[in-house]
Design a protein around this motif. Structure first.
Motif, PDB file in Angstrom:
ATOM      1  N   UNK A  49      32.351  41.157  38.078  1.00 39.98           N
ATOM      2  CA  UNK A  49      32.739  41.286  36.670  1.00 39.98           C
ATOM      3  C   UNK A  49      34.071  42.025  36.500  1.00 39.98           C
ATOM      4  N   UNK A  50      34.411  42.887  37.434  1.00 33.96           N
ATOM      5  CA  UNK A  50      35.737  43.492  37.417  1.00 33.96           C
ATOM      6  C   UNK A  50      36.792  42.413  37.648  1.00 33.96           C
ATOM      7  N   UNK A  51      36.522  41.525  38.618  1.00 36.37           N
ATOM      8  CA  UNK A  51      37.448  40.427  38.895  1.00 36.37           C
ATOM      9  C   UNK A  51      37.524  39.468  37.708  1.00 36.37           C
ATOM     10  N   UNK A  52      36.419  39.231  37.039  1.00 36.06           N
ATOM     11  CA  UNK A  52      36.427  38.396  35.833  1.00 36.06           C
ATOM     12  C   UNK A  52      37.380  38.999  34.801  1.00 36.06           C
ATOM     13  N   UNK A  53      37.254  40.305  34.559  1.00 39.49           N
ATOM     14  CA  UNK A  53      38.109  40.985  33.577  1.00 39.49           C
ATOM     15  C   UNK A  53      39.588  40.883  33.980  1.00 39.49           C
ATOM     16  N   UNK A  54      39.853  41.094  35.278  1.00 42.34           N
ATOM     17  CA  UNK A  54      41.239  41.067  35.750  1.00 42.34           C
ATOM     18  C   UNK A  54      41.850  39.676  35.726  1.00 42.34           C
ATOM     19  N   UNK A  55      41.070  38.652  35.996  1.00 43.17           N
ATOM     20  CA  UNK A  55      41.639  37.320  36.182  1.00 43.17           C
ATOM     21  C   UNK A  55      41.372  36.352  35.041  1.00 43.17           C
ATOM     22  N   UNK A  56      40.811  36.818  33.934  1.00 44.88           N
ATOM     23  CA  UNK A  56      40.504  35.904  32.823  1.00 44.88           C
ATOM     24  C   UNK A  56      41.766  35.195  32.328  1.00 44.88           C
ATOM     25  N   UNK A  57      42.901  35.841  32.453  1.00 50.71           N
ATOM     26  CA  UNK A  57      44.161  35.199  32.048  1.00 50.71           C
ATOM     27  C   UNK A  57      44.503  33.983  32.886  1.00 50.71           C
ATOM     28  N   UNK A  58      43.938  33.893  34.094  1.00 50.45           N
ATOM     29  CA  UNK A  58      44.198  32.752  34.983  1.00 50.45           C
ATOM     30  C   UNK A  58      43.237  31.585  34.739  1.00 50.45           C
ATOM     31  N   UNK A  59      42.249  31.800  33.881  1.00 51.02           N
ATOM     32  CA  UNK A  59      41.262  30.742  33.642  1.00 51.02           C
ATOM     33  C   UNK A  59      41.929  29.552  32.957  1.00 51.02           C
ATOM     34  N   UNK A 101      38.840  33.369  24.690  1.00 47.21           N
ATOM     35  CA  UNK A 101      40.112  33.669  24.014  1.00 47.21           C
ATOM     36  C   UNK A 101      40.159  35.110  23.525  1.00 47.21           C
ATOM     37  N   UNK A 102      39.051  35.579  22.971  1.00 48.18           N
ATOM     38  CA  UNK A 102      39.011  36.968  22.505  1.00 48.18           C
ATOM     39  C   UNK A 102      39.118  37.943  23.679  1.00 48.18           C
ATOM     40  N   UNK A 103      38.485  37.590  24.788  1.00 44.85           N
ATOM     41  CA  UNK A 103      38.564  38.457  25.959  1.00 44.85           C
ATOM     42  C   UNK A 103      39.984  38.492  26.508  1.00 44.85           C
ATOM     43  N   UNK A 104      40.671  37.347  26.483  1.00 43.20           N
ATOM     44  CA  UNK A 104      42.065  37.296  26.931  1.00 43.20           C
ATOM     45  C   UNK A 104      42.952  38.209  26.080  1.00 43.20           C
ATOM     46  N   UNK A 105      42.561  38.385  24.829  1.00 35.66           N
ATOM     47  CA  UNK A 105      43.311  39.265  23.927  1.00 35.66           C
ATOM     48  C   UNK A 105      42.940  40.729  24.126  1.00 35.66           C
ATOM     49  N   UNK A 106      42.017  41.010  25.059  1.00 39.20           N
ATOM     50  CA  UNK A 106      41.643  42.379  25.363  1.00 39.20           C
ATOM     51  C   UNK A 106      40.429  42.891  24.621  1.00 39.20           C
ATOM     52  N   UNK A 163      33.590  30.572  37.227  1.00 39.54           N
ATOM     53  CA  UNK A 163      32.868  31.825  37.445  1.00 39.54           C
ATOM     54  C   UNK A 163      32.156  31.818  38.801  1.00 39.54           C
ATOM     55  N   UNK A 164      31.587  30.680  39.196  1.00 42.22           N
ATOM     56  CA  UNK A 164      30.948  30.602  40.507  1.00 42.22           C
ATOM     57  C   UNK A 164      31.981  30.743  41.625  1.00 42.22           C
ATOM     58  N   UNK A 165      33.200  30.301  41.379  1.00 43.19           N
ATOM     59  CA  UNK A 165      34.275  30.520  42.349  1.00 43.19           C
ATOM     60  C   UNK A 165      34.522  32.004  42.558  1.00 43.19           C
ATOM     61  N   UNK A 166      34.518  32.778  41.470  1.00 42.41           N
ATOM     62  CA  UNK A 166      34.682  34.230  41.572  1.00 42.41           C
ATOM     63  C   UNK A 166      33.525  34.835  42.362  1.00 42.41           C
ATOM     64  N   UNK A 167      32.311  34.382  42.074  1.00 39.49           N
ATOM     65  CA  UNK A 167      31.130  34.902  42.772  1.00 39.49           C
ATOM     66  C   UNK A 167      31.273  34.687  44.279  1.00 39.49           C
ATOM     67  N   UNK A 168      31.592  33.465  44.671  1.00 36.38           N
ATOM     68  CA  UNK A 168      31.698  33.159  46.094  1.00 36.38           C
ATOM     69  C   UNK A 168      32.811  33.964  46.763  1.00 36.38           C
ATOM     70  N   UNK A 169      33.939  34.088  46.100  1.00 35.32           N
ATOM     71  CA  UNK A 169      35.053  34.848  46.682  1.00 35.32           C
ATOM     72  C   UNK A 169      34.706  36.323  46.817  1.00 35.32           C
ATOM     73  N   UNK A 170      34.061  36.893  45.818  1.00 32.59           N
ATOM     74  CA  UNK A 170      33.726  38.315  45.876  1.00 32.59           C
ATOM     75  C   UNK A 170      32.646  38.588  46.923  1.00 32.59           C
ATOM     76  N   UNK A 171      31.671  37.699  47.035  1.00 37.42           N
ATOM     77  CA  UNK A 171      30.639  37.894  48.056  1.00 37.42           C
ATOM     78  C   UNK A 171      31.260  37.757  49.442  1.00 37.42           C
TER      79      UNK A 171
END
Length: 191
Positions: A54-64, A11-16, A74-82
């Motif tokens: 981790x860039x994708x995590x930062x960009x897409x945390x709002x979609x979590x 939640x804090x990360x979603x707030x920036x 998070x493992x979904x992000x890993x697989x997609x980025x790899x």
């Protein structure tokens, strides 16, 4: 991943809040890094892929979706980025790939926190001999302990395909393992 109140930090990360990102990064990095090490064959590219993850995590945390486990997401992000990195690398270097594979030396890891024992290195070598599709199923099944249904969802493939790849991967690992072969031979002599 150690237990922390991850929802609070999300939640804090979603707030920036960048300090919340740092907490999530520190919390998740060891497991995510180990996943990347097992899934990627080009070790010199792991750092770049980790940055993308981790860039994708930062960009897409709002979609979590908080109704789903964060670790799974998070493992979904890993697989997609790899997979994205693999596709990009294939396009860029496909001419040189065969030559590089022939000349590639076996690299041993020095990071003892990741691979502390000789058996881990041997297993890593065997797992890296699997195709990416088979390797992904093995890592998700045995390292992250996902069910076949969860793996199918993560990889966006039918459960039957997951089971088929799992069976094929185990067969290939049996062929590659000197320990399994010697164990079979010992059983023959005992009986």
């Amino acid at each position: 991943m150690k237990d922390i109140n991850i929802e609070h930090w999300i939640e804090r990360m979603k707030e920036g809040d960048s300090s919340a990102f740092q907490v999530i990064y520190d919390w998740s990095f060891p497991e995510i890094y180990r996943s990347a090490v097992f899934l990627m064959t080009e070790k010199n590219e792991i750092e770049d892929v980790m940055n993308e993850i981790y860039f994708q995590l930062w960009r897409s945390i709002g979609n979590y979706d908080a109704n789903r486990p964060f670790r799974f997401w998070m493992h979904g992000i890993v697989l997609k980025q790899i997979q994205k990195w693999r596709t990009k690398s294939w396009r860029r270097f496909r001419i040189f790939e065969k030559k590089r594979l022939l000349e590639r030396e076996e690299h041993l890891f020095t990071d003892r926190q990741i691979l502390e024992a000789e058996t881990h290195r041997e297993m890593l070598t065997m797992v890296h001999q699997l195709s990416y599709k088979l390797r992904a199923v093995i890592i998700l099944r045995y390292y992250h302990e996902y069910t076949f249904d969860e793996i199918a969802e993560l990889l966006d493939i039918p459960v039957g395909t997951v089971k088929s790849r799992h069976h094929a991967a185990l067969g290939k690992l049996r062929e590659l393992s000197p320990y399994l072969e010697s164990a079979k031979e010992q059983e023959l002599y005992v009986h």
